[in-house]
Structure formats: structure tokens, C-alpha cells
Design a protein around this motif. Structure first.
Motif, PDB file in Angstrom:
ATOM      1  N   GLU A 197       1.772  35.673   6.129  1.00 41.57           N
ATOM      2  CA  GLU A 197       2.401  34.393   5.840  1.00 41.57           C
ATOM      3  C   GLU A 197       3.693  34.590   5.063  1.00 41.57           C
ATOM      4  OE1 GLU A 197      -0.251  31.740   3.904  1.00 41.57           O
ATOM      5  OE2 GLU A 197      -1.749  31.766   5.520  1.00 41.57           O
ATOM      6  N   LEU A 198       4.663  33.746   5.375  1.00 40.29           N
ATOM      7  CA  LEU A 198       5.939  33.788   4.678  1.00 40.29           C
ATOM      8  C   LEU A 198       5.712  33.450   3.206  1.00 40.29           C
ATOM      9  CD1 LEU A 198       9.013  34.119   5.357  1.00 40.29           C
ATOM     10  CD2 LEU A 198       9.113  31.623   5.406  1.00 40.29           C
ATOM     11  N   PRO A 199       6.196  34.274   2.283  1.00 39.48           N
ATOM     12  CA  PRO A 199       5.970  33.994   0.862  1.00 39.48           C
ATOM     13  C   PRO A 199       6.633  32.679   0.440  1.00 39.48           C
ATOM     14  CG  PRO A 199       7.543  35.789   1.132  1.00 39.48           C
ATOM     15  CD  PRO A 199       6.978  35.515   2.478  1.00 39.48           C
ATOM     16  N   THR A 200       5.984  31.978  -0.473  1.00 39.02           N
ATOM     17  CA  THR A 200       6.462  30.675  -0.929  1.00 39.02           C
ATOM     18  C   THR A 200       7.762  30.823  -1.710  1.00 39.02           C
ATOM     19  OG1 THR A 200       4.177  29.926  -1.094  1.00 39.02           O
ATOM     20  CG2 THR A 200       5.842  28.614  -2.238  1.00 39.02           C
ATOM     21  N   VAL A 201       8.715  29.960  -1.365  1.00 36.18           N
ATOM     22  CA  VAL A 201      10.028  29.975  -2.027  1.00 36.18           C
ATOM     23  C   VAL A 201       9.886  29.367  -3.426  1.00 36.18           C
ATOM     24  CG1 VAL A 201      12.380  29.078  -1.916  1.00 36.18           C
ATOM     25  CG2 VAL A 201      11.225  29.829   0.177  1.00 36.18           C
ATOM     26  N   PRO A 202      10.540  29.934  -4.456  1.00 41.70           N
ATOM     27  CA  PRO A 202      10.502  29.331  -5.796  1.00 41.70           C
ATOM     28  C   PRO A 202      10.939  27.868  -5.761  1.00 41.70           C
ATOM     29  CG  PRO A 202      11.521  31.504  -5.883  1.00 41.70           C
ATOM     30  CD  PRO A 202      11.329  31.185  -4.442  1.00 41.70           C
ATOM     31  N   ALA A 203      10.275  27.061  -6.557  1.00 39.65           N
ATOM     32  CA  ALA A 203      10.527  25.620  -6.522  1.00 39.65           C
ATOM     33  C   ALA A 203      11.986  25.282  -6.762  1.00 39.65           C
ATOM     34  CB  ALA A 203       9.632  24.924  -7.554  1.00 39.65           C
ATOM     35  N   GLN A 204      12.657  25.968  -7.726  1.00 40.51           N
ATOM     36  CA  GLN A 204      14.028  25.620  -8.048  1.00 40.51           C
ATOM     37  C   GLN A 204      15.024  26.030  -6.958  1.00 40.51           C
ATOM     38  OE1 GLN A 204      12.158  27.911  -9.538  1.00 40.51           O
ATOM     39  NE2 GLN A 204      13.338  29.411 -10.749  1.00 40.51           N
ATOM     40  N   LYS A 222      14.254  25.745  -3.471  1.00 41.39           N
ATOM     41  CA  LYS A 222      13.922  25.126  -2.188  1.00 41.39           C
ATOM     42  C   LYS A 222      15.060  24.303  -1.612  1.00 41.39           C
ATOM     43  CE  LYS A 222       8.891  25.010  -2.447  1.00 41.39           C
ATOM     44  NZ  LYS A 222       7.681  24.171  -2.499  1.00 41.39           N
ATOM     45  N   ASP A 223      15.777  23.556  -2.472  1.00 40.27           N
ATOM     46  CA  ASP A 223      16.871  22.725  -1.970  1.00 40.27           C
ATOM     47  C   ASP A 223      18.086  23.548  -1.571  1.00 40.27           C
ATOM     48  OD1 ASP A 223      15.319  20.502  -2.418  1.00 40.27           O
ATOM     49  OD2 ASP A 223      16.161  20.109  -4.409  1.00 40.27           O
ATOM     50  N   TRP A 224      18.132  24.822  -1.964  1.00 42.28           N
ATOM     51  CA  TRP A 224      19.317  25.644  -1.742  1.00 42.28           C
ATOM     52  C   TRP A 224      19.188  26.596  -0.533  1.00 42.28           C
ATOM     53  CZ3 TRP A 224      23.646  25.105  -4.811  1.00 42.28           C
ATOM     54  CH2 TRP A 224      23.486  24.303  -5.954  1.00 42.28           C
ATOM     55  N   VAL A 225      18.100  26.489   0.205  1.00 46.65           N
ATOM     56  CA  VAL A 225      17.893  27.432   1.312  1.00 46.65           C
ATOM     57  C   VAL A 225      17.384  26.711   2.546  1.00 46.65           C
ATOM     58  CG1 VAL A 225      15.492  27.973   0.666  1.00 46.65           C
ATOM     59  CG2 VAL A 225      16.820  29.653   1.933  1.00 46.65           C
ATOM     60  N   SER A 226      17.767  27.217   3.717  1.00 46.79           N
ATOM     61  CA  SER A 226      17.233  26.735   4.998  1.00 46.79           C
ATOM     62  C   SER A 226      15.995  27.566   5.329  1.00 46.79           C
ATOM     63  CB  SER A 226      18.289  26.878   6.100  1.00 46.79           C
ATOM     64  OG  SER A 226      17.712  26.623   7.362  1.00 46.79           O
ATOM     65  N   LEU A 227      14.833  26.925   5.381  1.00 48.16           N
ATOM     66  CA  LEU A 227      13.578  27.656   5.599  1.00 48.16           C
ATOM     67  C   LEU A 227      13.570  28.404   6.929  1.00 48.16           C
ATOM     68  CD1 LEU A 227      10.975  25.081   4.218  1.00 48.16           C
ATOM     69  CD2 LEU A 227      11.901  27.118   3.095  1.00 48.16           C
ATOM     70  N   SER A 228      14.237  27.869   7.948  1.00 48.65           N
ATOM     71  CA  SER A 228      14.271  28.550   9.249  1.00 48.65           C
ATOM     72  C   SER A 228      15.005  29.887   9.172  1.00 48.65           C
ATOM     73  CB  SER A 228      14.935  27.648  10.294  1.00 48.65           C
ATOM     74  OG  SER A 228      16.265  27.348   9.907  1.00 48.65           O
ATOM     75  N   SER A 229      15.972  29.997   8.258  1.00 46.81           N
ATOM     76  CA  SER A 229      16.722  31.253   8.139  1.00 46.81           C
ATOM     77  C   SER A 229      15.869  32.370   7.559  1.00 46.81           C
ATOM     78  CB  SER A 229      17.962  31.044   7.274  1.00 46.81           C
ATOM     79  OG  SER A 229      17.590  30.784   5.926  1.00 46.81           O
ATOM     80  N   LEU A 230      14.778  32.019   6.885  1.00 47.92           N
ATOM     81  CA  LEU A 230      13.928  33.038   6.275  1.00 47.92           C
ATOM     82  C   LEU A 230      13.224  33.900   7.322  1.00 47.92           C
ATOM     83  CD1 LEU A 230      12.324  31.039   3.334  1.00 47.92           C
ATOM     84  CD2 LEU A 230      14.190  32.696   3.227  1.00 47.92           C
ATOM     85  N   ARG A 231      13.064  33.363   8.533  1.00 51.93           N
ATOM     86  CA  ARG A 231      12.380  34.127   9.582  1.00 51.93           C
ATOM     87  C   ARG A 231      13.343  35.011  10.374  1.00 51.93           C
ATOM     88  NH1 ARG A 231       7.200  33.421  10.218  1.00 51.93           N
ATOM     89  NH2 ARG A 231       6.187  31.651   9.217  1.00 51.93           N
ATOM     90  N   ASN A 232      14.609  34.922  10.054  1.00 49.31           N
ATOM     91  CA  ASN A 232      15.579  35.826  10.666  1.00 49.31           C
ATOM     92  C   ASN A 232      15.606  37.109   9.853  1.00 49.31           C
ATOM     93  OD1 ASN A 232      17.664  37.101  11.978  1.00 49.31           O
ATOM     94  ND2 ASN A 232      19.265  35.775  11.116  1.00 49.31           N
TER      95      ASN A 232
END
Length: 515
Positions: free
Chosen positions: A79-86, A88-98
Motif C-alpha cells: 500500500e502507498l504510504p500515507t502522506v503527512p497531513a500538513q 496533503k494539500d501540496w501534492v497530487s496523489l496520482s503523481s505518487l504512483r509515478n
């Protein structure tokens, strides 16, 4: 004497029939020269060296039996590791799988904040957009860098390993599904020794020189595939049919087949197999070369033949080679003066060799069976005539379009033959036909039938269940009880027939008129 038999009119007629069948089988078979034309191919070199995988191509392993050629068990996707709460607004979650690029935060974001100029009962909006720049939030960048270093990068490494296993698992799953869909017309083989060659006649050849029959077992509960030798044996053998006759070395196939005997039907006896492959490529051309690489390297053919070890699992349409070899053996035996079997003599339309002459008595072919006919299912006169024909002929052909009751008739005949102390062997082109027939056999007789509807794990369990059922019946058998039951049933049958005769006989009215 043998020469006279070889040249006798009857022998010539039979050999002409065999030659015709050989040519027919050859014409109906498509010649495959390139492995890419097969339905499915899995290169063993693609199997990753992970704990869920094993192949005999890596060498013997004490944890795996010799008949486990390949084993692949699926693992859960990391599973993709959870992004730090602070962050989340600064990253595109879809880019994490690239996984090819390091993920980065957006340089700025726009969020909605309460409108400081909002006045009660005014038309001004409750919120306004506010742009926030990353360069002014260094704590967010530091949290993100820790996330990438400590969690995201380890996840990519683990996910890449999972992908390698899952890719092979998916390929085996596709082969398994294709086998179920295509049926017995297709076969699974292990190929060894990939020949890559541009022949003198301009043919591009890219196929394995040695093959072995295999089966693919699927344990759905464990999510595991296992490749083993076929239940009837691996039948390790050379294949040179991809080469034209003039390109095949003289007696190379027979010599290779004899040499493979030292492997004792084990394709992973690398010393023996590689020796045969080297001998074949050197026999094909004086410049022939052998490469013991596990991976297929040469994709382009040249005038210099190259054979690479390169094992692969191949799903392909079943060839006619087995049929043609059997026909060749039949022809050789006939030409050597062996007795022609009566059934084959019938096909060739020659007289029987056992001294019997066909009877001219028309009654013999139409004799009526005067014993009990044990048909548990509804029957008609046509079905009962088959029983009569079976007594007077060595073969009976029953044909008809779909839906005319052929399977129903076969089920009745199975029951009748079993009831009269005979054994039957039922074969079909595909397991589907046998499964339909199995459903038509009465429940009381099904435990007496041994079913082998395929070569996989489920089919083997079905076979074991069938044999176990027969053994239990044998252990529970009691002669006295069986005689009592038979007497009761015969008496019941007699009464039913008497009742049927009374009901179907002529009836008379009170005034004596027949109706």
C-alpha cells in the motif's frame, strides 16, 4: 514371405489409406516457425528471484520436489504510504504512483479563507481565494523530504519487486484462463533451446528444438500456480518440423531422441539437454553456435544458426505430430507383415484376416436382442435398435445434428452395458462433451464411473473421488443383500409389465365393441 505381404493387394490398400491419413494430417496442420505466433509464451528468465517464486532452471532446491518445474505465488500489493497531513494539500496523489520520478510538492496552492471584509447582510462572498507559496512554509518541505526518504522510496523498491512477481503471476493466470477456454485442442509445453536462424531458403526460424509436455495447476485459495510434468509424462523430445526437409540434418531427430533418453524424461538434466542442443546446432550448420544463457538475446535471425538455452512455457495448438508418428508405426508394422487389426481392415474395406468371412445372412445384421434392456431414461425404438446392432457388428455409428438426443442415448447405453457386466470407455474431443454426459448418468450409477475430464488439480481430485467411490462400493458389497434386492426389483418389474400390458391391450365396451 514378408515381401509377398508387402506387395499384396490388401497390404497396398491399407498402406495407401495410411499415406492418405498422413497427408491429410499434415495439410490440416499450420506450420509454425516463429514462437511469437503461439497463443501464449512465458519466458522462464522473467521469473524473479523472490521468495514467492521458484524454477528448476535455477538449479535443484531441497524445498521443492523434482516435478515442480515452476512455482509462483501471488503476494499482496504494497500500500502507498500515507502522506503527512500538513502536506496533503501540496501534492497530487496520482503523481505518487509515478515511480520513475521523485514526487515534488506544488510551488503554490490556492485555498479558500473567510472573507475579512464580510459584513452582516451584505452581498460579499463568505470566503475568498488565498494563494500560499511553498517557499514561505519550510516546515512543510522538511516534512515532505522526510516522507520521501523514509517511506516513499522504500515503498517504490517493494512495489517494484511486487510488480515483477505479479507480472509472471498474471501471465500464468492468462495461460490458465486460455486453457479453460480453448480446451484439449491446445497443449502446454516447456521449450528448451531456442533456434534463431535465417535458413538458406529464406525462412526465418525462431523456435525451440526440444519440448516437454507440462500441466499448470492453480490453487485459488493460496493464489499459487505450479507447473509440473504432464500426468502422462513429460515426453521429452526434439522438434525439427519448423525446418524444411532439406534443411534437417540426416537422422538428427532420431539421434537426438535417443540421446535425450539419458535425461530420463527430466528436461532440467541440463548436462544431457545442452549436449543434445549443441549436437543439433552443429549438425544444422558448420557455423552453428550455442549459448547457455537463460535469457533469449537474439531477436533477429541471421545466416548463422544460433541456439540459446532460453527455456519458455508455451501454450499452443496441439500438433498432429503424435498422430503422424502413430500412423507411421502402423504403416511400418503392416509392411513388416504384422496382422492387420479387424477394425483397421474395415476402414480399408478389405476382408478380415482372422479366417472369418462376412455372413450373407440378412438376419444376422438385424437380429433382435432378446434379453433385458436396461435403459433408465426414456427411450425409443431407434435406441433399442442400437443394442441389436451392437450384438451383430464390431462397430456402430450413430450420427445426428445437435439436439437429437445423442448424449441421452449414450447415457442409456452406458447403463445397459454396465448392467450386463461390460466395461465402457467414453472419449470426446473436449471435456465439455464429457461433462454434459456425466450430468446425464443417473445418480445411482455415477459412483461406478471413473471421470478424467482434464489434467489439472481439480481433475485429479475428481479422479481420486471416482476411484474412492468404487472402492467403497466394493468394500460395502454384500452378495446376500444384492440377491434379495435383485429378486424384489425383478418381481416389481414383472408386475409393472403386466400392468402395462393390461393398459395397452384392446378394450371392449358394454355392447362388445372394441376400442
Amino acid at each position: 514371405m514378408n515381401n509377398q505381404q508387402v506387395h499384396s493387394p490388401e497390404t497396398q490398400k491399407v498402406t495407401r489409406l495410411v499415406d492418405y491419413l498422413l497427408r491429410l494430417a499434415t495439410l490440416r496442420t499450420k506450420l509454425i516457425r516463429d514462437i511469437a505466433e503461439y497463443e501464449r509464451v512465458l519466458w522462464i528468465s522473467n521469473v524473479p528471484h523472490e521468495r514467492e517464486c521458484f524454477t528448476q532452471a535455477w538449479g535443484r532446491d531441497e524445498e521443492h520436489e523434482q516435478d515442480e518445474w515452476l512455482e509462483v505465488q501471488n503476494r499482496r500489493e504494497p500500500e502507498l504510504p500515507t502522506v503527512p497531513a500538513q502536506c496533503k494539500d501540496w501534492v497530487s496523489l496520482s503523481s505518487l504512483r509515478n515511480k520513475s520520478d521523485l514526487p515534488e510538492l506544488l510551488p503554490e496552492i490556492t485555498r479558500q479563507i473567510p472573507n475579512p471584509d464580510l459584513i452582516a447582510e451584505s452581498d460579499k462572498p463568505e470566503t475568498i481565494p488565498y494563494t500560499e507559496r511553498l517557499e514561505k512554509r519550510p516546515e512543510i518541505q522538511r516534512a515532505w523530504d522526510r516522507y520521501v526518504e523514509d517511506k516513499w522510496l522504500p515503498w517504490t523498491e517493494e512495489h517494484n519487486l511486487w510488480e515483477e512477481v505479479h507480472k509472471v503471476y498474471s501471465a500464468l493466470f492468462a495461460i490458465h484462463q486460455e486453457q479453460l477456454r480453448l480446451g484439449e485442442e491446445y497443449e502446454l509445453v516447456l521449450g528448451l533451446g531456442l533456434l534463431v536462424w535465417q535458413t538458406p531458403t529464406g525462412q526465418r526460424v525462431r523456435r525451440h528444438l526440444i519440448v516437454a509436455d507440462a500441466i499448470l495447476e492453480f490453487e485459488a485459495r493460496l493464489g499459487k500456480f505450479t507447473v509440473r510434468p504432464h500426468t502422462e509424462g513429460a515426453k521429452l523430445r526434439p522438434e525439427l518440423d519448423m525446418l524444411d526437409i532439406e534443411e534437417q540434418p540426416a537422422r538428427a531427430e532420431e539421434t537426438a531422441k535417443a540421446a535425450l533418453g539419458a535425461a530420463e524424461d527430466d528436461p532440467w538434466e541440463k548436462g544431457c539437454v545442452e549436449g543434445v542442443l549443441q549436437a543439433l546446432v552443429h549438425s544444422i550448420d558448420s557455423q552453428g553456435d550455442y549459448d547457455d544463457s537463460l535469457e533469449a538475446k537474439n531477436s533477429r535471425a541471421s545466416a548463422k544458426p544460433v541456439v540459446e538455452y532460453a527455456p519458455a512455457l508455451i501454450l499452443r495448438k496441439r500438433s498432429a505430430k503424435g498422430l503422424t508418428e502413430t500412423l507411421k508405426r502402423i504403416k511400418e508394422q503392416i509392411e513388416n507383415g504384422k496382422v492387420i487389426p479387424g477394425e483397421f481392415a474395415d476402414l480399408a474395406e478389405i476382408g478380415p484376416k482372422d479366417g472369418r468371412e462376412p455372413s450373407d445372412d440378412p438376419e444376422e445384421g438385424s437380429a433382435v436382442f432378446d434379453g433385458e434392456i436396461f435403459f433408465p431414461k426414456p427411450s425409443n425404438d431407434e435406441q433399442r435398435r442400437i443394442v441389436d446392432k451392437m450384438r451383430a457388428a464390431s462397430g456402430v455409428l450413430v450420427q445426428g445434428p445437435p439436439g437429437t438426443g445423442k448424449s441421452h442415448t449414450i447415457a442409456n447405453l452406458i447403463c445397459h452395458l454396465l448392467a450386463t457386466g461390460q466395461r465402457t470407455l467414453i472419449t470426446a474431443k473436449t471435456p465439455r462433451a464429457l461433462q454434459v454426459l456425466d450430468g446425464l448418468v443417473p445418480d445411482e450409477l455415477r459412483p461406478l464411473c471413473i471421470n478424467l475430464l482434464g489434467s489439472g488439480l481439480e481433475e485429479r481430485r475428481s479422479l481420486e473421488s471416482s476411484v474412492g467411490g468404487i472402492l467403497r462400493k466394493n468394500e460395502e458389497w454384500n452378495d446376500d443383500r444384492a440377491k434379495r434386492e435383485r429378486t424384489e426389483l425383478e418381481e416389481r418389474l414383472r408386475k409393472l409389465r403386466e400392468e402395462k400390458a393390461r393398459c395397452s391391450g384392446p378394450r371392449f365396451s358394454d355392447n362388445g365393441l372394441r376400442w
